[in-house]
Design a protein around this motif. Sequence first.
Motif, mmCIF file in Angstrom:
data_model
loop_
_atom_site.group_PDB
_atom_site.id
_atom_site.type_symbol
_atom_site.label_atom_id
_atom_site.label_comp_id
_atom_site.label_asym_id
_atom_site.label_seq_id
_atom_site.Cartn_x
_atom_site.Cartn_y
_atom_site.Cartn_z
ATOM 1 N N GLY A 31 7.643 -1.270 7.737
ATOM 2 C CA GLY A 31 7.615 -2.720 8.621
ATOM 3 C C GLY A 31 6.462 -3.366 8.468
ATOM 4 N N LYS A 32 5.481 -3.130 8.158
ATOM 5 C CA LYS A 32 4.963 -3.864 7.599
ATOM 6 C C LYS A 32 4.303 -4.036 6.220
ATOM 7 N N GLY A 33 4.939 -3.095 5.536
ATOM 8 C CA GLY A 33 5.776 -3.739 3.900
ATOM 9 C C GLY A 33 4.769 -2.574 3.002
ATOM 10 N N ALA A 34 3.958 -1.572 3.439
ATOM 11 C CA ALA A 34 4.040 -0.084 2.633
ATOM 12 C C ALA A 34 4.795 0.417 2.695
ATOM 13 N N TYR A 35 4.608 0.842 0.998
ATOM 14 C CA TYR A 35 5.476 1.994 0.697
ATOM 15 C C TYR A 35 5.352 3.436 0.650
ATOM 16 N N LYS A 57 0.763 -1.343 -0.341
ATOM 17 C CA LYS A 57 -0.403 -0.209 0.081
ATOM 18 C C LYS A 57 1.065 1.112 -0.111
ATOM 19 N N VAL A 58 0.466 2.594 -0.678
ATOM 20 C CA VAL A 58 1.309 3.529 -1.233
ATOM 21 C C VAL A 58 0.591 4.558 0.229
ATOM 22 N N VAL A 59 1.860 4.753 0.982
ATOM 23 C CA VAL A 59 0.407 5.859 2.203
ATOM 24 C C VAL A 59 2.349 7.092 2.254
ATOM 25 N N LEU A 60 1.047 8.021 1.878
ATOM 26 C CA LEU A 60 1.689 9.559 1.948
ATOM 27 C C LEU A 60 2.107 10.028 3.245
ATOM 28 N N ILE A 61 2.611 10.455 4.256
ATOM 29 C CA ILE A 61 2.494 10.996 5.354
ATOM 30 C C ILE A 61 3.488 12.440 5.625
ATOM 31 N N LYS A 117 7.573 4.616 10.060
ATOM 32 C CA LYS A 117 9.158 3.463 10.305
ATOM 33 C C LYS A 117 7.738 2.344 10.352
ATOM 34 N N LEU A 118 6.770 2.183 11.624
ATOM 35 C CA LEU A 118 5.819 1.240 12.098
ATOM 36 C C LEU A 118 5.588 0.671 10.247
ATOM 37 N N LEU A 119 4.461 1.411 9.423
ATOM 38 C CA LEU A 119 4.053 1.803 7.848
ATOM 39 C C LEU A 119 5.196 0.565 7.550
#
Length: 143
Positions: free
Chosen positions: A29-33, A8-12, A25-27
């Motif tokens: 580590g769970k496989g997010a891009y 999943k591509v996540v913009l923060i 870091k958390l996301l």
Amino acid sequence: MVYNWKEKVVLITGSGSGIGWQLAKLLAGKGAYVVLNGRNNKRLTEKENQLLELGYKASSFCADISTVENCIALIQHCQHTFGKLDVLINNAALSAAGTTVEQISPVVFTQLVQVNFLGAVYTTQAALPLLKQSKGSILFISS
């Protein structure tokens, strides 16, 4: 419900430090891009490199989200880098901690509104076409 973050591509926004960095870091580590965003390019590059060294998929884009043009460029970066956007986390914020309403100057108050409110609005508006395509999500963090 457990959410599958894999690929999943996540913009923060505001992810160069604090809550945003911890989420990144958390996301990752769970496989997010993860796409990192903030105003300090050196810090963002360091954080991006930390994630890449751990084998995570990450990118960074330095932009002040208080302008529409920067938000559009940020979303274009997500699309060009990963081809999509699944989750937008509006986290960027300025603080005037310790300052009362009586003490805060109009200039500082305007900056707070531009980043903390309008920055989230501008980023969300720019991201909506990609989020509709992916049937993605928008999260808002406020403190």
